[in-house]
Motif scaffolding. Structure first.
Motif, PDB file in Angstrom:
ATOM      1  N   LEU A   6       0.824  -1.205   0.000  1.00  0.00           N
ATOM      2  CA  LEU A   6       0.000   0.000   0.000  1.00  0.00           C
ATOM      3  C   LEU A   6       0.866   1.268   0.000  1.00  0.00           C
ATOM      4  CD1 LEU A   6      -2.829   1.254   0.194  1.00  0.00           C
ATOM      5  CD2 LEU A   6      -2.626   1.116   2.696  1.00  0.00           C
ATOM      6  N   THR A   7       1.840   1.329   0.882  1.00  0.00           N
ATOM      7  CA  THR A   7       2.698   2.528   0.935  1.00  0.00           C
ATOM      8  C   THR A   7       3.551   2.659  -0.321  1.00  0.00           C
ATOM      9  OG1 THR A   7       4.310   1.221   2.227  1.00  0.00           O
ATOM     10  CG2 THR A   7       2.805   2.646   3.454  1.00  0.00           C
ATOM     11  N   ASP A   8       3.982   1.517  -0.875  1.00  0.00           N
ATOM     12  CA  ASP A   8       4.762   1.554  -2.110  1.00  0.00           C
ATOM     13  C   ASP A   8       3.956   2.187  -3.240  1.00  0.00           C
ATOM     14  OD1 ASP A   8       7.298   0.370  -3.542  1.00  0.00           O
ATOM     15  OD2 ASP A   8       5.597  -0.235  -4.793  1.00  0.00           O
ATOM     16  N   ARG A   9       2.682   1.782  -3.362  1.00  0.00           N
ATOM     17  CA  ARG A   9       1.829   2.338  -4.410  1.00  0.00           C
ATOM     18  C   ARG A   9       1.520   3.825  -4.152  1.00  0.00           C
ATOM     19  NH1 ARG A   9       2.914   0.441  -8.480  1.00  0.00           N
ATOM     20  NH2 ARG A   9       4.723  -0.159  -7.236  1.00  0.00           N
ATOM     21  N   LEU A  10       1.186   4.149  -2.929  1.00  0.00           N
ATOM     22  CA  LEU A  10       0.780   5.517  -2.604  1.00  0.00           C
ATOM     23  C   LEU A  10       1.909   6.523  -2.800  1.00  0.00           C
ATOM     24  CD1 LEU A  10      -1.400   4.920   0.600  1.00  0.00           C
ATOM     25  CD2 LEU A  10      -2.195   5.478  -1.715  1.00  0.00           C
ATOM     26  N   LYS A  30       6.196  12.609  -1.123  1.00  0.00           N
ATOM     27  CA  LYS A  30       7.368  11.989  -0.500  1.00  0.00           C
ATOM     28  C   LYS A  30       7.926  12.806   0.655  1.00  0.00           C
ATOM     29  CE  LYS A  30       8.784   9.226  -4.474  1.00  0.00           C
ATOM     30  NZ  LYS A  30       9.860   8.912  -5.452  1.00  0.00           N
ATOM     31  N   LYS A  31       7.441  14.022   0.819  1.00  0.00           N
ATOM     32  CA  LYS A  31       7.888  14.798   1.970  1.00  0.00           C
ATOM     33  C   LYS A  31       7.329  14.215   3.282  1.00  0.00           C
ATOM     34  CE  LYS A  31       4.232  18.342   1.903  1.00  0.00           C
ATOM     35  NZ  LYS A  31       3.958  19.786   1.734  1.00  0.00           N
ATOM     36  N   TYR A  32       6.286  13.362   3.147  1.00  0.00           N
ATOM     37  CA  TYR A  32       5.726  12.689   4.313  1.00  0.00           C
ATOM     38  C   TYR A  32       6.336  11.294   4.532  1.00  0.00           C
ATOM     39  CZ  TYR A  32       2.226  16.375   3.970  1.00  0.00           C
ATOM     40  OH  TYR A  32       1.603  17.594   3.905  1.00  0.00           O
ATOM     41  N   ASP A  33       7.347  10.984   3.781  1.00  0.00           N
ATOM     42  CA  ASP A  33       8.030   9.691   3.906  1.00  0.00           C
ATOM     43  C   ASP A  33       8.952   9.736   5.131  1.00  0.00           C
ATOM     44  OD1 ASP A  33       9.225   7.238   3.550  1.00  0.00           O
ATOM     45  OD2 ASP A  33      10.503   7.892   1.870  1.00  0.00           O
ATOM     46  N   ILE A  34       8.360   9.629   6.308  1.00  0.00           N
ATOM     47  CA  ILE A  34       9.119   9.819   7.546  1.00  0.00           C
ATOM     48  C   ILE A  34      10.147   8.708   7.782  1.00  0.00           C
ATOM     49  CG2 ILE A  34       7.329  11.196   8.679  1.00  0.00           C
ATOM     50  CD1 ILE A  34       6.417   8.682  10.124  1.00  0.00           C
ATOM     51  N   LEU A  35       9.919   7.533   7.240  1.00  0.00           N
ATOM     52  CA  LEU A  35      10.884   6.443   7.392  1.00  0.00           C
ATOM     53  C   LEU A  35      11.892   6.409   6.250  1.00  0.00           C
ATOM     54  CD1 LEU A  35       8.647   3.519   8.738  1.00  0.00           C
ATOM     55  CD2 LEU A  35       9.982   5.213  10.007  1.00  0.00           C
ATOM     56  N   GLN A  36      11.772   7.340   5.330  1.00  0.00           N
ATOM     57  CA  GLN A  36      12.727   7.516   4.233  1.00  0.00           C
ATOM     58  C   GLN A  36      12.934   6.236   3.420  1.00  0.00           C
ATOM     59  OE1 GLN A  36      16.189   9.151   6.288  1.00  0.00           O
ATOM     60  NE2 GLN A  36      15.387  11.233   6.046  1.00  0.00           N
ATOM     61  N   CYS A  37      11.809   5.653   3.035  1.00  0.00           N
ATOM     62  CA  CYS A  37      11.869   4.430   2.226  1.00  0.00           C
ATOM     63  C   CYS A  37      11.983   4.718   0.729  1.00  0.00           C
ATOM     64  CB  CYS A  37      10.608   3.594   2.450  1.00  0.00           C
ATOM     65  SG  CYS A  37      10.416   3.000   4.126  1.00  0.00           S
ATOM     66  N   PHE A  38      11.635   5.923   0.313  1.00  0.00           N
ATOM     67  CA  PHE A  38      11.552   6.219  -1.114  1.00  0.00           C
ATOM     68  C   PHE A  38      12.472   7.378  -1.509  1.00  0.00           C
ATOM     69  CE2 PHE A  38       7.552   4.465   0.409  1.00  0.00           C
ATOM     70  CZ  PHE A  38       7.472   3.327  -0.372  1.00  0.00           C
ATOM     71  N   THR A  39      13.517   7.573  -0.746  1.00  0.00           N
ATOM     72  CA  THR A  39      14.510   8.601  -1.055  1.00  0.00           C
ATOM     73  C   THR A  39      15.555   8.032  -2.008  1.00  0.00           C
ATOM     74  OG1 THR A  39      15.891   7.961   0.820  1.00  0.00           O
ATOM     75  CG2 THR A  39      14.201   9.638   1.226  1.00  0.00           C
ATOM     76  N   GLU A  40      16.371   8.909  -2.549  1.00  0.00           N
ATOM     77  CA  GLU A  40      17.453   8.474  -3.428  1.00  0.00           C
ATOM     78  C   GLU A  40      18.444   7.591  -2.671  1.00  0.00           C
ATOM     79  OE1 GLU A  40      19.557   7.937  -6.842  1.00  0.00           O
ATOM     80  OE2 GLU A  40      17.602   8.926  -6.602  1.00  0.00           O
TER      81      GLU A  40
END
Length: 538
Positions: A480-484, A492-502
């Protein structure tokens, strides 16, 4: 009963010999004194050393005493621990061992930190740590009861001394000391327990006809849920252990890691037979015809002493002393594995990867040694607190089953698994597990599942249910989070666990060790170069 002086002298000689050998082999093999030598013995294990040390990591005091306890009290059908754990280890050896060895990891926590980042990997160390500590406690508890019965010495003193011996040579020698003392100890286990079997079953106080059918045991209808739970717990809970991954990661090649794990599991399973026979002999013994002065019949908790009781009151004195040496050897062979496993993960994955990325080799070595002392001390304390060896033997795989097993499978094979799914699965598993209660740790149940029994506790297979729910949460929340995030539904500014950063993308794509490419574990591995490493050494 007076202190058994000959036995006490024999054990003292054994302890001094093992301690001396462990320290000397460590000093001889650890030429540079680096953390890598202490962690993985420079990845130098050949087939013979790898097979025997892997088997020895399983065959501990909890293994031999626990097997005798449960088969004597409940029958073969309930002797799930040694069978299940070895099946789990073999499964891990076939499917996981070559994969992680080809990636040249240092610990089994490494793939979590590569995929999820250092901090989430550190969170998942919690279940590994408690699993090792409970395993350690089962080991020391087994030796404590054995020495206190056979030698008539204080159980606290026997546990503390045994813990000190295992900690000291592991402290100085690391994996080299652990592996080579394992080989000596495994031979002592085989000789000592096999030698005791004919004397026990042919003793005039033992009537094997009393247990002609009862030794098989039976599973009552109301216990089916508990039985299913225990089977899955032991098989799946036997997969994620750092103690034996440490050995396969120290092998010369992925193929050798795979072979040695399967062979080691086979050796360990065979070595469950002698203590099993001694446990059955204990059930067939007329204890009123022996010098045993305790209460009869044995209570549920007193069955944890059945192996040392058979050695002391049924076998001749000389055989009894040899048997004590076998149990002592079993303790050392697994105790050192536990303290080194947790110490390695703490030094490498927690201290270095999270708190001190620039820590020097010397600093890491001393952090490892400090962790070894702490884990050894905790195991000894719990051993003196919790009554049943077999209970600890099962309990140590509990968190590994409900928490670590689904996490390990997902990090290795679910490409879209991320920290959000991992964290949610971890929280749900811990919450459901501990609200179900734990009698061995005196934790009352907050949730009473169907078929709950006031005397026996949870009869519903809630641990297996918890593991499945954890799987669902890891996969579902990750997807779900991967798709969203990737579709832009959530910024991605709400990606608090930093899973989708460079940085996360680079981390999961590749890592480097000494300039070598380490493939992401969710991608196909090209093992050609690694598989061709020489493995001629024993």
């Amino acid at each position: 009963m007076a202190v058994n002086i000959p036995g006490l002298v024999a054990i003292a000689v054994f302890y001094v010999a093992i301690l001396t050998f462990g320290i000397l082999i460590g000093r001889r093999k650890n030429k540079s004194g680096t953390a890598d030598e202490l962690f993985l013995a420079n990845r130098s294990f050949g087939l013979v050393v790898a097979c025997l040390t892997t088997a020895a990591s399983m065959v501990g005091g909890g293994y031999v005493n626990g097997t005798a306890e449960v088969i004597g009290r409940d029958g073969l059908v309930w002797t799930i621990g040694p069978i299940g754990y070895n099946i789990g280890m073999a499964i891990g050896g076939i499917f996981i061992a070559p994969k992680v060895r080809a990636a040249r990891y240092t610990t089994i926590v490494d793939p979590f930190q590569v995929k999820y980042g250092p901090k989430m990997g550190g969170v998942l160390f919690i279940s590994e740590f408690f699993g090792d500590v409970f395993w350690e406690a089962a080991i020391f508890g087994a030796l404590g009861t054995t020495l206190s019965i056979v030698l008539d010495i204080n159980i606290t003193a026997s546990v503390v001394i045994s813990a000190c011996v295992a900690v000291i040579y592991t402290f100085f020698g690391g994996l080299y000391s652990v592996a080579y003392t394992d080989i000596v100890q495994l031979l002592l286990i085989a000789v000592g327990l096999v030698l005791a079997v004919p004397f026990a079953v042919t003793s005039p106080v033992v009537d094997m006809s009393k247990v002609t059918t009862s030794w098989l045991g039976q599973v009552h209808t109301e216990h089916i849920g508990l039985y299913i739970d225990t089977i899955f717990l032991c098989v799946c809970g036997g997969v994620p252990w750092q103690a034996w991954y440490q050995r396969i990661l120290a092998c010369k090649s992925p193929k050798l890691a795979q072979i040695s794990t399967v062979v080691g599991a086979g050796i360990a399973l065979v070595l469950a037979i002698p203590p099993g026979i001694l446990g059955v002999a204990g059930a067939a013994t007329d204890w009123n015809s022996t010098s045993y002065e305790g209460t009869l019949p044995l209570s549920f908790g007193e069955w944890t002493n059945i192996l040392p009781m058979v050695l002391q009151f049924v076998c001749p004195a000389g055989i009894s002393i040899v048997g004590i040496g076998a149990v002592s050897a079993a303790v050392m062979s697994s105790a050192d594995s536990c303290v080194l496993a947790s110490g390695t993960v703490f030094a490498s994955n927690i201290y270095k990867n999270i708190f001190r990325p620039k820590a020097s080799e010397r600093e890491l070595v001393w952090v490892l040694r400090g962790a070894i002392v702490v884990v050894g001390a905790l195991g000894a304390i719990i051993a003196l607190t919790v009554g049943t060896v077999y209970g600890l033997f099962i309990l140590c795989g509990d968190l590994m089953f409900v928490v670590q097993f689904p996490q390990l499978i997902c990090v290795l094979w679910v490409s879209f698994a991320n920290s959000y799914g991992s964290l949610s699965g971890f929280i749900v598993a811990m919450l459901l597990r501990f609200t179900g209660g734990e009698p061995y740790l005196f934790i009352p149940p907050l949730i009473k599942y169907p078929y709950y029994d006031d005397k026996h506790g949870q009869m519903f297979p809630f641990k297996t249910m918890t593991m499945i729910i954890s799987f669902i949460f890891i996969i579902g929340v990750s997807y779900l989070t991967d798709r969203l995030f990737k579709n832009g539904t959530i910024s991605k500014k709400y990606d608090i666990l930093q899973c989708f950063t460079e940085e996360a993308a680079q981390r999961t794509g590749e890592s480097k060790e000494n300039g070598e490419h380490i493939p992401c574990l969710t991608e196909p591995l090209n093992d050609g170069a690694v598989l061709s490493e020489k493995n001629t050494s024993i």
